[in-house]
Design a protein around this motif. Structure first.
Motif, PDB file in Angstrom:
ATOM      1  N   GLY A   1       0.751  -1.357  -0.004  1.00 39.36           N
ATOM      2  CA  GLY A   1       0.090  -0.001   0.079  1.00 39.36           C
ATOM      3  C   GLY A   1       0.935   1.319  -0.162  1.00 39.36           C
ATOM      4  O   GLY A   1       0.393   2.306   0.460  1.00 39.36           O
ATOM      5  N   SER A   2       2.168   1.186  -0.592  1.00 37.55           N
ATOM      6  CA  SER A   2       3.102   2.094  -0.624  1.00 37.55           C
ATOM      7  C   SER A   2       3.054   2.930  -1.748  1.00 37.55           C
ATOM      8  O   SER A   2       3.384   2.406  -3.030  1.00 37.55           O
ATOM      9  CB  SER A   2       4.191   1.943  -0.292  1.00 37.55           C
ATOM     10  OG  SER A   2       5.304   3.009  -0.598  1.00 37.55           O
ATOM     11  N   ALA A   3       2.310   4.331  -1.855  1.00 33.85           N
ATOM     12  CA  ALA A   3       2.408   4.961  -3.133  1.00 33.85           C
ATOM     13  C   ALA A   3       3.956   5.347  -3.695  1.00 33.85           C
ATOM     14  O   ALA A   3       4.008   5.185  -4.990  1.00 33.85           O
ATOM     15  CB  ALA A   3       1.758   6.280  -3.013  1.00 33.85           C
ATOM     16  N   SER A   4       4.836   5.648  -2.709  1.00 33.90           N
ATOM     17  CA  SER A   4       6.141   5.733  -3.093  1.00 33.90           C
ATOM     18  C   SER A   4       6.766   4.959  -4.040  1.00 33.90           C
ATOM     19  O   SER A   4       7.371   4.910  -4.968  1.00 33.90           O
ATOM     20  CB  SER A   4       7.032   6.550  -2.247  1.00 33.90           C
ATOM     21  OG  SER A   4       7.037   5.580  -1.041  1.00 33.90           O
ATOM     22  N   ALA A   5       6.542   3.539  -3.335  1.00 30.50           N
ATOM     23  CA  ALA A   5       7.274   2.195  -3.912  1.00 30.50           C
ATOM     24  C   ALA A   5       6.576   2.164  -5.466  1.00 30.50           C
ATOM     25  O   ALA A   5       7.405   1.763  -6.301  1.00 30.50           O
ATOM     26  CB  ALA A   5       7.096   1.170  -3.117  1.00 30.50           C
ATOM     27  N   VAL A   6       5.385   2.264  -5.353  1.00 31.55           N
ATOM     28  CA  VAL A   6       4.656   2.152  -6.781  1.00 31.55           C
ATOM     29  C   VAL A   6       5.124   3.350  -7.702  1.00 31.55           C
ATOM     30  O   VAL A   6       5.508   3.132  -8.914  1.00 31.55           O
ATOM     31  CB  VAL A   6       3.097   2.211  -6.753  1.00 31.55           C
ATOM     32  CG1 VAL A   6       2.696   2.226  -8.033  1.00 31.55           C
ATOM     33  CG2 VAL A   6       2.569   1.159  -5.908  1.00 31.55           C
ATOM     34  N   ALA A   7       5.492   4.428  -7.170  1.00 33.98           N
ATOM     35  CA  ALA A   7       6.054   5.658  -8.002  1.00 33.98           C
ATOM     36  C   ALA A   7       7.315   5.179  -8.665  1.00 33.98           C
ATOM     37  O   ALA A   7       7.697   5.482  -9.658  1.00 33.98           O
ATOM     38  CB  ALA A   7       5.848   6.924  -7.070  1.00 33.98           C
TER      39      ALA A   7
END
Length: 198
Positions: free
Chosen positions: A136-142
């Motif tokens: 659920g990490s937006a930064s890891a997905v980014a």
């Protein structure tokens, strides 16, 4: 943090380390080969690798703390700014090249690098995105999108370098660089807004 979250965080850190290692090598080869061949696209590709290192480092910093969620917004801003910086530099260099700068020469090292990156980057991106979404990490997905961008750029770069080498289409190199800049702006906007998850 649950044991599952801890395991996923560890996986994200390992993937970030692999991304940083590969991109450092990629940056050195691309910038060296690009400087030698006066290739704006190849130098831009190398700078994108530097920015990918900065992006991955921001995610590594985020997950080095005990509460990664608290650092996520800052990590996303760092990733976004890195995209914008790349876009400005590459666009200026490409326009200068199209306006009569030194035409790019042949670069065997650049062609090989682009081909290898076209194989390596999708695997890394998929693994990062999957772990980031599970966490659920937006930064890891980014950051996985930054890595995926490298896949697209590898393909575009390879086409531009081959057109230049095989047919002498010197203008293909700066046009490829402008594509790199446009994609970087789009990805930067998404990271800035935090539209990356999940």
């Amino acid at each position: 943090m649950t044991s599952r979250e801890s395991r996923l965080s560890r996986r994200v850190r390992l993937l970030v380390a692999a991304t940083i290692t590969y991109n450092v090598v990629e940056a050195v080869v691309a910038i060296t080969a690009g400087s030698s061949a006066s290739s704006t696209a190849l130098i831009g590709f190398g700078l994108d690798s530097v920015i990918e290192v900065a992006s991955a480092a921001a995610v590594a910093w985020q997950f080095s703390g005990s509460e990664p969620e608290a650092r996520e917004r800052t990590a996303l801003k760092i990733i976004a700014v890195s995209f914008f910086a790349l876009a400005v530099y590459v666009a200026v260099e490409a326009i200068w090249s199209l306006a009569g700068g030194t035409p790019a020469g042949h670069s065997t090292a650049g062609i090989v690098l682009a081909a290898v990156s076209l194989l390596v980057m999708p695997v890394l991106s998929y693994a990062q995105r999957r772990a980031g979404r599970q966490l659920g990490s937006a930064s890891a997905v980014a950051d996985s999108k930054q890595t995926l961008l490298c896949t697209y750029l590898s393909g575009v770069l390879l086409v531009g370098l081959l057109l230049n080498s095989l047919f002498g289409w010197y203008w293909a190199d700066p046009l490829v660089a402008l594509v790199i800049a446009a994609v970087a702006v789009r990805e930067g906007r998404e990271a800035w807004r935090g539209d990356e998850c999940c």
